[in-house]
Motif scaffolding. Structure first.
Motif, PDB file in Angstrom:
ATOM      1  N   ALA A  70       3.099   1.128 -11.093  1.00 54.79           N
ATOM      2  CA  ALA A  70       3.038   2.216 -10.100  1.00 54.79           C
ATOM      3  C   ALA A  70       1.686   2.224  -9.388  1.00 54.79           C
ATOM      4  N   LEU A  71       1.042   1.080  -9.345  1.00 53.51           N
ATOM      5  CA  LEU A  71      -0.281   0.977  -8.707  1.00 53.51           C
ATOM      6  C   LEU A  71      -1.234   2.069  -9.208  1.00 53.51           C
TER       7      LEU A  71
ATOM      8  N   ALA B   4      -0.673   5.021 -10.146  1.00 55.55           N
ATOM      9  CA  ALA B   4      -0.432   6.407  -9.699  1.00 55.55           C
ATOM     10  C   ALA B   4      -0.776   7.350 -10.851  1.00 55.55           C
TER      11      ALA B   4
ATOM     12  N   ALA C 165      -3.252   4.508  -6.447  1.00 57.25           N
ATOM     13  CA  ALA C 165      -2.597   4.760  -5.158  1.00 57.25           C
ATOM     14  C   ALA C 165      -2.245   6.226  -4.981  1.00 57.25           C
TER      15      ALA C 165
ATOM     16  N   ALA D 203      -1.923  10.532  -6.583  1.00 54.80           N
ATOM     17  CA  ALA D 203      -1.163  11.268  -7.579  1.00 54.80           C
ATOM     18  C   ALA D 203       0.250  10.687  -7.579  1.00 54.80           C
TER      19      ALA D 203
ATOM     20  N   TYR E 122      -6.491  -0.425  -3.536  1.00 51.19           N
ATOM     21  CA  TYR E 122      -6.226   0.914  -2.995  1.00 51.19           C
ATOM     22  C   TYR E 122      -6.885   2.040  -3.798  1.00 51.19           C
TER      23      TYR E 122
ATOM     24  N   LEU F 181      -6.305   5.681  -2.888  1.00 49.61           N
ATOM     25  CA  LEU F 181      -5.640   6.532  -1.893  1.00 49.61           C
ATOM     26  C   LEU F 181      -5.337   7.914  -2.469  1.00 49.61           C
TER      27      LEU F 181
ATOM     28  N   GLY G 118      -5.102  11.021  -4.325  1.00 46.06           N
ATOM     29  CA  GLY G 118      -5.779  11.399  -5.563  1.00 46.06           C
ATOM     30  C   GLY G 118      -6.655  10.286  -6.117  1.00 46.06           C
TER      31      GLY G 118
ATOM     32  N   ILE H  86       2.964  12.205   3.950  1.00 45.58           N
ATOM     33  CA  ILE H  86       4.091  12.643   3.116  1.00 45.58           C
ATOM     34  C   ILE H  86       4.205  14.169   3.136  1.00 45.58           C
TER      35      ILE H  86
ATOM     36  N   SER I  59      -7.127  17.589  -4.409  1.00 42.22           N
ATOM     37  CA  SER I  59      -8.085  17.519  -5.510  1.00 42.22           C
ATOM     38  C   SER I  59      -9.479  17.204  -4.968  1.00 42.22           C
TER      39      SER I  59
HETATM   40  C1  HXC Z   1       4.155   7.020  -7.372  1.00 39.69           C
HETATM   41  C2  HXC Z   1       3.717   4.969  -6.472  1.00 39.69           C
HETATM   42  C3  HXC Z   1       2.621   5.482  -5.759  1.00 39.69           C
HETATM   43  C4  HXC Z   1       2.325   6.872  -5.917  1.00 39.69           C
HETATM   44  C5  HXC Z   1       2.787   3.398  -5.306  1.00 39.69           C
HETATM   45  N1  HXC Z   1       3.778   3.679  -6.168  1.00 39.69           N
HETATM   46  N2  HXC Z   1       2.062   4.489  -5.046  1.00 39.69           N
HETATM   47  N3  HXC Z   1       4.460   5.733  -7.269  1.00 39.69           N
HETATM   48  N4  HXC Z   1       3.121   7.589  -6.735  1.00 39.69           N
HETATM   49  N5  HXC Z   1       1.299   7.474  -5.319  1.00 39.69           N
HETATM   50  C6  HXC Z   1       4.767   2.758  -6.681  1.00 39.69           C
HETATM   51  C7  HXC Z   1       5.833   2.410  -5.658  1.00 39.69           C
HETATM   52  O1  HXC Z   1       6.823   3.405  -5.593  1.00 39.69           O
HETATM   53  C8  HXC Z   1       6.357   1.104  -6.225  1.00 39.69           C
HETATM   54  O2  HXC Z   1       7.220   1.379  -7.292  1.00 39.69           O
HETATM   55  C9  HXC Z   1       5.116   0.468  -6.821  1.00 39.69           C
HETATM   56  O3  HXC Z   1       4.189   1.530  -7.033  1.00 39.69           O
HETATM   57  C10 HXC Z   1       4.485  -0.547  -5.886  1.00 39.69           C
HETATM   58  O4  HXC Z   1       4.245   0.072  -4.654  1.00 39.69           O
HETATM   59  P1  HXC Z   1       4.730  -0.557  -3.243  1.00 39.69           P
HETATM   60  O5  HXC Z   1       4.793   0.554  -2.273  1.00 39.69           O
HETATM   61  O6  HXC Z   1       5.957  -1.377  -3.430  1.00 39.69           O
HETATM   62  O7  HXC Z   1       3.500  -1.523  -2.958  1.00 39.69           O
HETATM   63  P2  HXC Z   1       2.953  -2.005  -1.525  1.00 39.69           P
HETATM   64  O8  HXC Z   1       4.097  -2.326  -0.602  1.00 39.69           O
HETATM   65  O9  HXC Z   1       1.954  -3.069  -1.843  1.00 39.69           O
HETATM   66  O10 HXC Z   1       2.215  -0.732  -0.914  1.00 39.69           O
HETATM   67  C11 HXC Z   1       1.064  -0.224  -1.506  1.00 39.69           C
HETATM   68  C12 HXC Z   1       0.755   1.181  -0.951  1.00 39.69           C
HETATM   69  C13 HXC Z   1       1.999   2.085  -1.095  1.00 39.69           C
HETATM   70  C14 HXC Z   1       0.328   1.091   0.513  1.00 39.69           C
HETATM   71  C15 HXC Z   1      -0.447   1.728  -1.754  1.00 39.69           C
HETATM   72  O11 HXC Z   1       2.487   2.009  -2.450  1.00 39.69           O
HETATM   73  C16 HXC Z   1       1.762   3.514  -0.784  1.00 39.69           C
HETATM   74  O12 HXC Z   1       1.662   3.899   0.378  1.00 39.69           O
HETATM   75  N6  HXC Z   1       1.687   4.347  -1.837  1.00 39.69           N
HETATM   76  C17 HXC Z   1       1.544   5.785  -1.688  1.00 39.69           C
HETATM   77  C18 HXC Z   1       0.147   6.157  -1.247  1.00 39.69           C
HETATM   78  C19 HXC Z   1      -0.004   7.640  -1.074  1.00 39.69           C
HETATM   79  O13 HXC Z   1       0.692   8.258  -0.248  1.00 39.69           O
HETATM   80  N7  HXC Z   1      -0.856   8.229  -1.854  1.00 39.69           N
HETATM   81  C20 HXC Z   1      -1.083   9.692  -1.830  1.00 39.69           C
HETATM   82  C21 HXC Z   1      -0.182  10.355  -2.820  1.00 39.69           C
HETATM   83  S1  HXC Z   1      -0.296  12.070  -2.682  1.00 39.69           S
HETATM   84  P3  HXC Z   1       8.741   0.778  -7.317  1.00 39.69           P
HETATM   85  O14 HXC Z   1       9.319   1.394  -8.537  1.00 39.69           O
HETATM   86  O15 HXC Z   1       9.374   1.170  -6.044  1.00 39.69           O
HETATM   87  O16 HXC Z   1       8.516  -0.694  -7.415  1.00 39.69           O
HETATM   88  C22 HXC Z   1      -1.697  12.447  -3.526  1.00 39.69           C
HETATM   89  C23 HXC Z   1      -1.977  13.910  -3.516  1.00 39.69           C
HETATM   90  C24 HXC Z   1      -3.103  14.213  -4.373  1.00 39.69           C
HETATM   91  O17 HXC Z   1      -2.376  11.661  -4.054  1.00 39.69           O
HETATM   92  C25 HXC Z   1      -3.131  15.696  -4.572  1.00 39.69           C
HETATM   93  C26 HXC Z   1      -4.018  16.121  -5.657  1.00 39.69           C
HETATM   94  C27 HXC Z   1      -4.444  15.119  -6.600  1.00 39.69           C
END
Ligand code: HXC
Length: 258
Positions: free
Chosen positions: A24-25, A27, A63, A65, A105, A107, A109, A135, A141
């Motif tokens: 989950a990178l 997460a 990547a 939360a 990454y 990103l 959290g 999203i 945080s």
């Molecule tokens: C859950 C996550 C995740 C996340 C990645 N994964 N980020 N799962 N939460 N934040 C999972 C994917 O679902 C996938 O699982 C696997 O990790 C690999 O990710 P991919 O997307 O296939 O990889 P890639 O194409 O290389 O893209 C990488 C990425 C992308 C650009 C980093 O994963 C992405 O945009 N992730 C989300 C980034 C994001 O929006 N972060 C903010 C979250 S909100 P599967 O099972 O499908 O293989 C946040 C709020 C904080 O953080 C609030 C307070 C703390």
């Protein structure tokens, strides 16, 4: 002690915590945050540990939360549990120094967690961002607050409103990271920095950390006053006597960390 979502190693005076949810990178799910808190509790109690490195994988520091975990939460769920405050703050309450070693990454959290550490060493592959807006939410945080203090309003607004990523070079120019190193050397360089810190007087290091952090919490005049008071307090340390005597005697100091 073994953990499900992190790896922990103690190398001399340096504690190394590696976020380890590769599927989950890294997460940041609740169980990971709990593991991290327990590891920091242990390292803070362990008198042999004098500096900590927090790192992730080559592809991701973290990547964000865990979106899958929080997607269906309601307002009452997050309000009543004060979602995300609990646990995460453990990083900021750790009194020993924590260096974030970031590759790939950092990103949402993940970026926020890196900013909770004392400073960030970035691999040349690092990418920072607050993509929450993409999203339908916002940083929860400290992203809107700490990032603004690190990089200023204009760039923080840019990051939070467009959700774009910053590469390592831009992050260094903006003051988000203290230095950039080649990705292959990231952990070694972070450990080297931690070992350097660990070689100094632990109480002096802890006092310095407390004083720098004070700059974020108070006015300049109050901060300067705080600095002077704790500066004075270092004269009660055995290590201050040893450090200054060693300088005068042209020898290396032997700190007892007290
Ligand atoms: C859950 C996550 C995740 C996340 C990645 N994964 N980020 N799962 N939460 N934040 C999972 C994917 O679902 C996938 O699982 C696997 O990790 C690999 O990710 P991919 O997307 O296939 O990889 P890639 O194409 O290389 O893209 C990488 C990425 C992308 C650009 C980093 O994963 C992405 O945009 N992730 C989300 C980034 C994001 O929006 N972060 C903010 C979250 S909100 P599967 O099972 O499908 O293989 C946040 C709020 C904080 O953080 C609030 C307070 C703390």
């Amino acid at each position: 002690m073994t953990y499900e979502n992190i790896l922990v190693e103690k190398r001399g005076a340096v504690g190394i915590v590696t976020l380890n949810r590769p599927q989950a990178l890294n997460a940041l799910c609740a169980a990971l945050i709990q593991d991290l808190g327990a590891a920091l509790d242990d390292m803070e109690e362990d008198q042999a540990i004098r500096a900590i490195v927090l790192t992730g994988s080559e592809k991701a520091f973290a990547a964000g939360a865990d979106i899958k975990e929080m997607a269906s939460k309601t307002y009452m769920d997050v309000y009543l549990s004060d979602f995300i405050t609990k646990g995460w703050q453990r990083v900021t309450t750790c009194r020993k120094p924590i260096i974030a070693a970031v590759a790939g990454y950092a990103l949402g959290g993940g970026c926020e967690m890196a900013m909770m550490c004392d400073f960030i060493i970035a691999a040349d592959t690092a990418k920072f961002g607050q993509p929450e807006i993409t999203i339908g939410t916002i940083p929860g945080s400290g992203g809107t607050q700490r990032l603004t203090r690190f990089v200023g309003k204009s760039k923080a607004m840019d990051m939070c409103l467009t959700g774009r990523m910053m590469d390592a070079a831009e992050a260094e120019r903006a003051g988000l990271v203290s230095r950039i190193v080649p990705a292959a050397e990231l952990l070694a360089e972070a450990i080297k920095a931690a070992e350097k810190i660990a070689s100094f007087s632990l109480p002096a290091v802890m006092i310095a950390k407390e004083a720098v952090n004070r700059a974020y919490e108070t006015s300049l005049a109050e901060g300067i006053l705080f600095e002077r008071r704790v500066f004075h307090s270092t004269f009660a340390l055995e290590d201050q006597k040893e450090g200054m005597a060693a300088f005068v005697e042209k020898r290396k100091p032997v700190f007892k960390h007290k």
